[in-house]
Scaffold this motif. Structure first.
Motif, PDB file in Angstrom:
ATOM      1  N   PHE A 191       0.795  -1.228   0.000  1.00  9.44           N
ATOM      2  CA  PHE A 191       0.000   0.000   0.000  1.00  9.44           C
ATOM      3  C   PHE A 191       0.832   1.284   0.000  1.00  9.44           C
ATOM      4  CE2 PHE A 191      -2.987  -3.078   1.891  1.00  9.44           C
ATOM      5  CZ  PHE A 191      -4.009  -2.962   0.962  1.00  9.44           C
ATOM      6  N   PHE A 192       2.149   1.193  -0.106  1.00 11.05           N
ATOM      7  CA  PHE A 192       3.010   2.370  -0.080  1.00 11.05           C
ATOM      8  C   PHE A 192       3.797   2.506  -1.376  1.00 11.05           C
ATOM      9  CE2 PHE A 192       3.316   1.317   4.646  1.00 11.05           C
ATOM     10  CZ  PHE A 192       2.299   2.192   4.990  1.00 11.05           C
ATOM     11  N   HIS A 206      -0.204   6.621  -0.612  1.00 14.06           N
ATOM     12  CA  HIS A 206      -1.034   5.427  -0.432  1.00 14.06           C
ATOM     13  C   HIS A 206      -1.390   4.867  -1.804  1.00 14.06           C
ATOM     14  CE1 HIS A 206      -4.145   2.766   1.007  1.00 14.06           C
ATOM     15  NE2 HIS A 206      -5.015   3.346   0.197  1.00 14.06           N
ATOM     16  N   PRO A 259      -4.098   2.597  -3.420  1.00 18.82           N
ATOM     17  CA  PRO A 259      -5.376   1.957  -3.102  1.00 18.82           C
ATOM     18  C   PRO A 259      -5.686   0.764  -4.008  1.00 18.82           C
ATOM     19  CG  PRO A 259      -5.762   3.950  -4.339  1.00 18.82           C
ATOM     20  CD  PRO A 259      -4.287   3.839  -4.146  1.00 18.82           C
ATOM     21  N   ARG A 299      -4.418  12.407   8.753  1.00 17.61           N
ATOM     22  CA  ARG A 299      -4.091  11.334   7.825  1.00 17.61           C
ATOM     23  C   ARG A 299      -2.603  11.014   7.889  1.00 17.61           C
ATOM     24  NH1 ARG A 299      -5.796  10.633   1.512  1.00 17.61           N
ATOM     25  NH2 ARG A 299      -4.167   9.138   1.096  1.00 17.61           N
ATOM     26  N   LEU A 323      -0.666   9.196   5.614  1.00 15.84           N
ATOM     27  CA  LEU A 323      -0.026   9.444   4.319  1.00 15.84           C
ATOM     28  C   LEU A 323      -0.738  10.609   3.641  1.00 15.84           C
ATOM     29  CD1 LEU A 323       0.424   5.765   3.096  1.00 15.84           C
ATOM     30  CD2 LEU A 323       2.078   7.228   4.242  1.00 15.84           C
ATOM     31  N   THR A 353      -2.276  10.187  -2.296  1.00 10.31           N
ATOM     32  CA  THR A 353      -2.848   8.946  -2.794  1.00 10.31           C
ATOM     33  C   THR A 353      -2.514   8.832  -4.272  1.00 10.31           C
ATOM     34  OG1 THR A 353      -4.687   9.051  -1.235  1.00 10.31           O
ATOM     35  CG2 THR A 353      -4.977   7.623  -3.142  1.00 10.31           C
TER      36      THR A 353
END
Length: 88
Positions: free
Chosen positions: A19-20, A33, A35, A60, A62, A65
């Motif tokens: 997820f990174f 992030h 997704p 938040r 991170l 996105t």
């Protein structure tokens, strides 16, 4: 289709921990992030352009996105939550 947060174009550096992803924005490396739980093996090209949204939410973890990646064949949407809105 509207994305609530402002979009910025950056340079994809690498993806790790599912997820990174590291993205270069304005000369600074930012952790974004991702997704999408898939491997994205055919979409990940270090040094390619990418589009991220920047969050202004102070709670938040991170602040960015990842939404789109540039591949040799064109732009790829990696944010699975946008699929239906893009088609609509």
């Amino acid at each position: 289709m509207k994305i609530a947060e402002p979009l910025a174009q950056g340079e994809f550096v690498k993806r790790y921990k599912r997820f990174f992803a590291d993205v270069m924005l304005d000369g600074e490396t930012v952790v974004a992030h991702v997704p999408n739980t898939g491997s994205l093996k055919t979409c990940l090209y270090p040094g390619s352009a990418c589009i991220v949204s920047k969050s202004s939410n102070p709670a938040r973890k991170l602040k960015a996105t990842l939404h789109f990646l540039k591949t040799p064949t064109g732009w790829v949407g990696v944010d699975t939550s946008l699929s239906n809105a893009l088609v609509y």
